[in-house]
Design an enzyme around this catalytic site. Structure first.
Site, short mmCIF file in Angstrom:
data_model
loop_
_atom_site.label_atom_id
_atom_site.label_comp_id
_atom_site.label_asym_id
_atom_site.label_seq_id
_atom_site.Cartn_x
_atom_site.Cartn_y
_atom_site.Cartn_z
N HIS A 70 0.81 -1.24 0.04
CA HIS A 70 -0.03 0.00 0.33
C HIS A 70 0.86 1.27 -0.05
CE1 HIS A 70 1.02 -0.78 4.32
NE2 HIS A 70 0.83 0.79 4.36
N HIS A 77 0.52 5.76 1.04
CA HIS A 77 -0.15 6.95 1.83
C HIS A 77 -0.32 8.20 1.39
CE1 HIS A 77 -0.83 3.68 5.05
NE2 HIS A 77 0.45 3.68 5.17
N GLU A 120 4.82 7.59 6.84
CA GLU A 120 4.62 6.79 7.84
C GLU A 120 5.81 6.45 8.61
OE1 GLU A 120 2.66 3.17 6.71
OE2 GLU A 120 4.34 1.90 7.34
N HIS A 126 4.86 0.44 -0.13
CA HIS A 126 5.56 -0.35 0.83
C HIS A 126 4.76 -1.47 1.27
CE1 HIS A 126 3.44 2.69 3.14
NE2 HIS A 126 3.34 2.20 4.07
N GLU A 143 -6.63 5.42 8.68
CA GLU A 143 -6.08 4.10 8.34
C GLU A 143 -7.03 3.24 7.25
OE1 GLU A 143 -3.62 0.53 8.32
OE2 GLU A 143 -3.34 2.70 8.75
#
Length: 433
Positions: free
Chosen positions: A143, A145, A149, A188, A213
């Site tokens: 995934h 974002h 992170e 990642h 999330e």
């Protein structure tokens, strides 16, 4: 008439005598008085702890009264300084405590995840956190974002990977106390190893308080929403090659544990300019009078440009010294032990709250605060910041390095007292003398 003249003459002589200043050699200055009353010496310790077999009451000294209505006794035992606050508390500070225990848990085959963001604590605008658990071999699917992170391993061992926009590859292993960092948009993966039977649990931090999330860009979710013929064209394969791809996201799912030898798991050798993991567990802590601390920021973990941390231990009776952070709020996670924090928000406003393992504190910049160990075991917590550089200002050091006369004018303390102040940051101090 003569008698009145004598009386007036006598009064004039007396007035003249009173007007003559007395010799300074035989007088003393009046006792000093404060501009405002002196601060109270009344004790303000926590009145109980969560392990006591009592019915807590909102009474401190002569203040307060018993509760006549219903009580949530377990919750009130955990929060003595909310139910019976110190007399030094005043005003209203926005709530700065959130227990992960109150976060809705997302249960999956192979693990779970629960989060805290601005919806849980409105004050927590800069950072959000996720507590995630993977059974041995389980995968947090591939995934990416919108936000960076940063992660801290609470327990177990994991293997993580990423590919950069330049096509460079990184694959690394992390263990309890270690870190990883992926910049925004970097794809990642995270997989628990089977070096421990239970798998792993880890803390994820994102550099936006509104992070969710549930809004992650997932490999399976994306392909489930792309026509099969488009997928086949992209990979230049027959459509039948993708007959068995999932129809919806996997998120967390069980799988075969990665091989123990990391090199056998590499498609190509690592070729990124900087590592995306950091073995904080192998860093020697700096010892302090009341505990220890480790600081990991961009100076030691170069890729982590937006998030940094201090891992702090406080021995029984000790305290993270009175301090503040100049520009960045502090997202605090309690790994073990019990603590209390008083935050000072200016304008005669201060609030004290109590914390247990698994709780989060969020302290806006530049609120003054301390973190005191109120339990009977070593306190371990993380201070996390949305910054590449860790910064704090020590109250003790500030006063020690400021002209003494200026400090005395404010606090009415002696030169000897000021001389005893450390000119070097103590970071963690021991029990009171």
């Amino acid at each position: 008439m003569h008698s009145w003249s004598r009386i007036l003459s006598t009064l004039a002589l007396l007035s003249s005598a009173v007007a003559v200043p007395a010799s300074s050699a035989v007088t003393s200055a009046p006792a000093a008085t404060p501009t405002v009353p002196y601060a109270s010496d009344d004790p303000n310790y926590p009145l109980w702890n969560e392990d006591e077999d009592i019915i807590p009451e909102p009474i401190r000294g002569s203040l307060g009264a018993s509760i006549l209505g219903p009580q949530n006794i377990p919750l009130e035992l955990q929060n003595p300084d909310i139910l019976a606050p110190p007399t030094t508390d005043e005003g209203s500070v926005p709530n700065f405590k959130w227990p992960f225990s109150l976060s809705t848990n997302r249960l999956q085959t192979g693990g779970w995840a629960r989060q805290q963001n601005v919806n849980d604590m409105s004050v927590a605008t800069a950072l959000a956190g996720v507590d995630m658990r993977l059974e041995a071999g389980a995968i947090r699917e591939m995934h990416w974002h919108n936000d960076a992170e940063w992660a801290y391993v609470i327990s177990g061992d994991l293997r993580v990977s990423t590919v950069t926009p330049d096509g460079d590859v990184y694959l690394g292993d992390v263990s309890q106390g270690d870190l990883w960092y992926f910049p925004p948009g970097y794809p990642h993966s995270i997989q628990a190893k089977n070096t421990t039977a239970a798998g792993a649990e880890f803390l994820l931090i994102f550099d936006s308080g509104s992070f969710s999330e549930d809004s992650t860009f997932l490999l399976t979710d994306w392909l489930a929403h792309v026509p099969k013929e488009v997928i086949a064209k992209n990979f230049q394969l027959d459509m039948s090659a993708f007959d068995d791809i999932p129809s919806r996201e996997l998120y967390i799912f069980p799988s075969t544990p990665p091989p123990e030898n990391i090199e056998s798991d590499m498609v190509v050798p690592n070729d990124t300019p900087m590592p995306f993991t950091f073995a904080m567990s192998q860093v020697n802590a700096t010892q302090a009078p009341g505990g220890s601390y480790k600081v990991v920021d961009q100076r030691s973990f170069a890729v982590s440009t937006t998030i940094c941390t201090a891992e702090v231990t406080v021995e029984v009776g000790g305290m993270r010294e009175l301090h503040w952070h100049p520009t960045e709020p502090e997202w605090t996670y309690f790994v073990s032990g019990q603590a209390r924090i008083t935050v000072y928000a200016s304008s005669a406003t201060a609030t004290t709250m109590d914390f247990q393992a698994g709780d989060i504190a969020y302290i806006p910049a530049p609120y003054g605060h301390y973190v005191e160990n109120t339990g009977n075991s070593t306190l371990l917590f993380l201070e996390i910041f949305k910054s590449g550089l860790f910064q704090d200002i020590s109250l003790t050091q500030w006063l020690a390095l400021t002209p003494h006369e200026l400090v005395k004018a404010h606090l009415d303390i002696s030169d000897a007292t000021i001389d005893s102040f450390s000119r070097v940051k103590q970071e963690v101090v021991g029990p009171a003398h």
